[in-house]
Scaffold this motif. Structure first.
Motif, mmCIF file in Angstrom:
data_model
loop_
_atom_site.group_PDB
_atom_site.id
_atom_site.type_symbol
_atom_site.label_atom_id
_atom_site.label_comp_id
_atom_site.label_asym_id
_atom_site.label_seq_id
_atom_site.Cartn_x
_atom_site.Cartn_y
_atom_site.Cartn_z
ATOM 1 N N GLU A 1 0.939 -1.248 0.093
ATOM 2 C CA GLU A 1 0.151 0.114 -0.069
ATOM 3 C C GLU A 1 0.835 1.163 -0.090
ATOM 4 N N LEU A 2 2.016 1.128 0.736
ATOM 5 C CA LEU A 2 2.975 2.226 0.877
ATOM 6 C C LEU A 2 3.456 2.654 -0.591
ATOM 7 N N ASP A 3 4.025 1.490 -1.368
ATOM 8 C CA ASP A 3 4.560 1.597 -2.394
ATOM 9 C C ASP A 3 3.573 2.238 -3.431
ATOM 10 N N GLN A 4 2.368 1.754 -3.517
ATOM 11 C CA GLN A 4 1.260 2.374 -4.288
ATOM 12 C C GLN A 4 1.146 3.765 -3.895
ATOM 13 N N LEU A 5 0.849 4.273 -2.746
ATOM 14 C CA LEU A 5 0.611 5.466 -2.496
ATOM 15 C C LEU A 5 2.035 6.627 -2.999
ATOM 16 N N LYS A 6 3.292 5.953 -2.802
ATOM 17 C CA LYS A 6 4.497 6.669 -3.600
ATOM 18 C C LYS A 6 4.087 6.852 -4.932
ATOM 19 N N LYS A 7 3.728 5.911 -5.619
ATOM 20 C CA LYS A 7 3.664 5.928 -7.001
ATOM 21 C C LYS A 7 2.456 6.838 -7.371
ATOM 22 N N GLU A 8 1.452 7.033 -6.727
ATOM 23 C CA GLU A 8 0.371 8.051 -6.774
ATOM 24 C C GLU A 8 0.686 9.496 -6.640
ATOM 25 N N VAL A 9 1.584 9.544 -5.428
ATOM 26 C CA VAL A 9 1.985 10.962 -5.333
ATOM 27 C C VAL A 9 2.691 11.654 -5.973
ATOM 28 N N SER A 10 3.753 10.664 -6.735
ATOM 29 C CA SER A 10 4.463 11.309 -7.659
ATOM 30 C C SER A 10 3.750 11.464 -9.206
ATOM 31 N N THR A 11 2.902 11.032 -9.367
ATOM 32 C CA THR A 11 2.035 11.303 -10.668
ATOM 33 C C THR A 11 1.696 12.482 -10.886
ATOM 34 N N PRO A 12 2.063 13.158 -11.969
ATOM 35 C CA PRO A 12 1.992 14.542 -12.432
ATOM 36 C C PRO A 12 0.296 14.778 -12.542
ATOM 37 N N ARG A 13 0.052 16.056 -11.832
ATOM 38 C CA ARG A 13 -1.518 16.203 -11.915
ATOM 39 C C ARG A 13 -1.674 17.349 -13.010
ATOM 40 N N THR A 14 -2.785 17.389 -13.416
ATOM 41 C CA THR A 14 -3.320 18.575 -14.460
ATOM 42 C C THR A 14 -4.587 19.071 -13.889
ATOM 43 N N ALA A 15 -5.243 20.174 -14.212
ATOM 44 C CA ALA A 15 -6.365 20.598 -13.738
ATOM 45 C C ALA A 15 -7.672 19.875 -14.737
ATOM 46 N N MET A 16 -8.622 19.729 -14.241
ATOM 47 C CA MET A 16 -9.711 19.087 -14.533
ATOM 48 C C MET A 16 -10.141 19.809 -15.925
ATOM 49 N N SER A 17 -10.314 21.066 -15.963
ATOM 50 C CA SER A 17 -10.527 21.837 -17.240
ATOM 51 C C SER A 17 -9.799 21.591 -18.411
ATOM 52 N N THR A 18 -8.382 21.452 -18.163
ATOM 53 C CA THR A 18 -7.417 21.287 -19.273
ATOM 54 C C THR A 18 -7.833 19.749 -19.800
ATOM 55 N N ASN A 19 -7.820 18.733 -18.869
ATOM 56 C CA ASN A 19 -8.246 17.490 -19.313
ATOM 57 C C ASN A 19 -9.609 17.245 -20.043
ATOM 58 N N CYS A 20 -10.583 17.779 -19.516
ATOM 59 C CA CYS A 20 -12.023 17.901 -20.190
ATOM 60 C C CYS A 20 -11.661 18.632 -21.457
ATOM 61 N N THR A 21 -11.048 19.674 -21.747
ATOM 62 C CA THR A 21 -11.059 20.294 -23.142
ATOM 63 C C THR A 21 -10.192 19.418 -23.955
ATOM 64 N N ASP A 22 -9.118 18.846 -23.640
ATOM 65 C CA ASP A 22 -8.344 17.858 -24.447
ATOM 66 C C ASP A 22 -9.276 16.503 -24.818
ATOM 67 N N THR A 23 -10.036 16.176 -23.829
ATOM 68 C CA THR A 23 -10.811 15.037 -24.104
ATOM 69 C C THR A 23 -11.748 15.199 -25.007
ATOM 70 N N ILE A 24 -12.394 16.277 -25.072
ATOM 71 C CA ILE A 24 -13.463 16.766 -25.994
ATOM 72 C C ILE A 24 -12.964 16.871 -27.399
ATOM 73 N N THR A 25 -11.890 17.616 -27.476
ATOM 74 C CA THR A 25 -11.151 17.718 -28.983
ATOM 75 C C THR A 25 -10.707 16.572 -29.371
ATOM 76 N N TYR A 26 -10.270 15.677 -28.696
ATOM 77 C CA TYR A 26 -9.823 14.200 -29.143
ATOM 78 C C TYR A 26 -11.073 13.552 -29.691
ATOM 79 N N VAL A 27 -12.210 13.442 -28.895
ATOM 80 C CA VAL A 27 -13.539 12.647 -29.356
ATOM 81 C C VAL A 27 -13.869 13.359 -30.621
ATOM 82 N N GLU A 28 -13.850 14.763 -30.707
ATOM 83 C CA GLU A 28 -14.531 15.463 -31.666
ATOM 84 C C GLU A 28 -13.872 15.226 -33.013
#
Length: 70
Positions: free
Chosen positions: A14-41
């Motif tokens: 569990e600790l190893d998994q949490l270490k992996k998750e904390v090092s994952t780069p985060r992006t804003a939800m608005s950016t992700n949604c815009t990118d997803t909409i553009t990709y799907v369209e």
């Protein structure tokens, strides 16, 4: 699998998994949604679920005709 492991081993996993998750780069939800909409369209024109499949290329299109019982 978890039943064969000790509490210490489970906690280490569990600790190893949490270490992996904390090092994952985060992006804003608005950016992700815009990118997803553009990709799907961008792919919508070639999507058979939206556009449909032409009858001549549809392997499941049954030929119209009657049923013959012998």
């Amino acid at each position: 699998m978890a039943r064969d492991m000790s509490d210490k081993e489970i906690l280490k996993m569990e600790l190893d998994q949490l270490k992996k998750e904390v090092s994952t780069p985060r992006t804003a939800m608005s950016t992700n949604c815009t990118d997803t909409i553009t990709y799907v369209e961008g792919l919508a024109a070639d999507d058979p679920l939206i556009k449909g499949v032409p009858d001549d290329k549809n392997p499941y299109k049954a030929e119209k005709g009657g049923c013959t019982i012998t």
